[in-house]
Design a protein around this motif. Structure first.
Motif, PDB file in Angstrom:
ATOM      1  N   LEU A 171       0.831  -1.213   0.000  1.00  0.00           N
ATOM      2  CA  LEU A 171       0.000   0.000   0.000  1.00  0.00           C
ATOM      3  C   LEU A 171       0.861   1.256   0.000  1.00  0.00           C
ATOM      4  O   LEU A 171       0.517   2.249  -0.640  1.00  0.00           O
ATOM      5  N   SER A 172       1.970   1.210   0.702  1.00  0.00           N
ATOM      6  CA  SER A 172       2.863   2.362   0.745  1.00  0.00           C
ATOM      7  C   SER A 172       3.398   2.701  -0.643  1.00  0.00           C
ATOM      8  O   SER A 172       3.458   3.872  -1.026  1.00  0.00           O
TER       9      SER A 172
ATOM     10  N   LEU B 174       0.470   4.313  -2.579  1.00  0.00           N
ATOM     11  CA  LEU B 174       0.036   5.617  -2.098  1.00  0.00           C
ATOM     12  C   LEU B 174       1.125   6.678  -2.147  1.00  0.00           C
ATOM     13  O   LEU B 174       0.831   7.856  -2.347  1.00  0.00           O
TER      14      LEU B 174
ATOM     15  N   VAL C  50      -0.103   4.957   6.081  1.00  0.00           N
ATOM     16  CA  VAL C  50      -0.902   3.877   5.481  1.00  0.00           C
ATOM     17  C   VAL C  50      -2.042   3.493   6.415  1.00  0.00           C
ATOM     18  O   VAL C  50      -3.176   3.297   5.976  1.00  0.00           O
TER      19      VAL C  50
ATOM     20  N   PHE D  58      -4.746   6.013   6.201  1.00  0.00           N
ATOM     21  CA  PHE D  58      -5.480   5.814   4.956  1.00  0.00           C
ATOM     22  C   PHE D  58      -6.451   4.647   5.084  1.00  0.00           C
ATOM     23  O   PHE D  58      -7.606   4.738   4.675  1.00  0.00           O
TER      24      PHE D  58
ATOM     25  N   ILE E  98     -10.070   8.540  -2.277  1.00  0.00           N
ATOM     26  CA  ILE E  98      -9.633   7.173  -2.002  1.00  0.00           C
ATOM     27  C   ILE E  98      -9.525   6.393  -3.308  1.00  0.00           C
ATOM     28  O   ILE E  98      -8.515   5.740  -3.582  1.00  0.00           O
TER      29      ILE E  98
ATOM     30  N   GLN F  47      -6.583   7.676  -5.479  1.00  0.00           N
ATOM     31  CA  GLN F  47      -5.265   7.294  -4.969  1.00  0.00           C
ATOM     32  C   GLN F  47      -4.956   5.829  -5.260  1.00  0.00           C
ATOM     33  O   GLN F  47      -3.835   5.494  -5.636  1.00  0.00           O
ATOM     34  N   LEU F  48      -5.938   4.984  -5.081  1.00  0.00           N
ATOM     35  CA  LEU F  48      -5.697   3.551  -5.265  1.00  0.00           C
ATOM     36  C   LEU F  48      -5.732   3.112  -6.724  1.00  0.00           C
ATOM     37  O   LEU F  48      -5.149   2.098  -7.074  1.00  0.00           O
TER      38      LEU F  48
ATOM     39  N   SER G 126      -6.902  -2.541   2.293  1.00  0.00           N
ATOM     40  CA  SER G 126      -7.014  -1.393   3.193  1.00  0.00           C
ATOM     41  C   SER G 126      -8.068  -1.633   4.259  1.00  0.00           C
ATOM     42  O   SER G 126      -7.853  -1.369   5.449  1.00  0.00           O
TER      43      SER G 126
END
Length: 125
Positions: free
Chosen positions: A37-38, A41, A58, A61, A89, A92-93, A110
């Motif tokens: 995820l890092s 993002l 993270v 988020f 959201i 970003q993803l 997430s």
């Protein structure tokens, strides 16, 4: 934990020491998910200095995703900024994703991290 990274967690009324302990416990088993995820993002950041605590970013988020999901399902009331949060959201993803399955994978990840963090935190009481 720095004060700026605590903002998202503090707004939910969580205690500093327990938050850090729960995060550390979660990182033992879920470090790979946090890293994945890092990279999604934070890869577009154009700053010369890296974020000092990417795990906290993270986690914040993930908790936002959890809150958005509860709004989408009617478990929480719709706030004025809920549509903007949802769009942010998703934007970003979904960067550089080619299918809805890829986006769903990161949304699920997430949501799961947030749920596990909350459960660990609850058990620490």
């Amino acid at each position: 934990m720095s004060t700026t990274s605590l903002y998202g967690l503090k707004k939910q009324g969580l205690e500093d020491e327990k938050m850090q302990q729960a995060l550390n416990m979660l990182l033992i088993d879920r470090l790979n998910e946090f890293r994945e995820l890092s990279t999604v993002l934070l890869r577009t950041r154009q700053y010369s200095d890296p974020i000092p605590n990417p795990e906290q970013f993270v986690l914040n988020f993930c908790l936002e995703v959890d809150e958005a999901f509860r709004t989408w399902t009617g478990q929480m009331i719709l706030m004025n900024n809920s549509p903007q949060k949802a769009i942010n959201i998703l934007r970003q993803l979904s960067r550089e994703k080619t299918t809805m399955n890829q986006l769903t994978h990161f949304l699920n990840m997430s949501y799961t991290l947030a749920a596990e963090f909350k459960e660990i935190y609850r058990r620490l009481k």
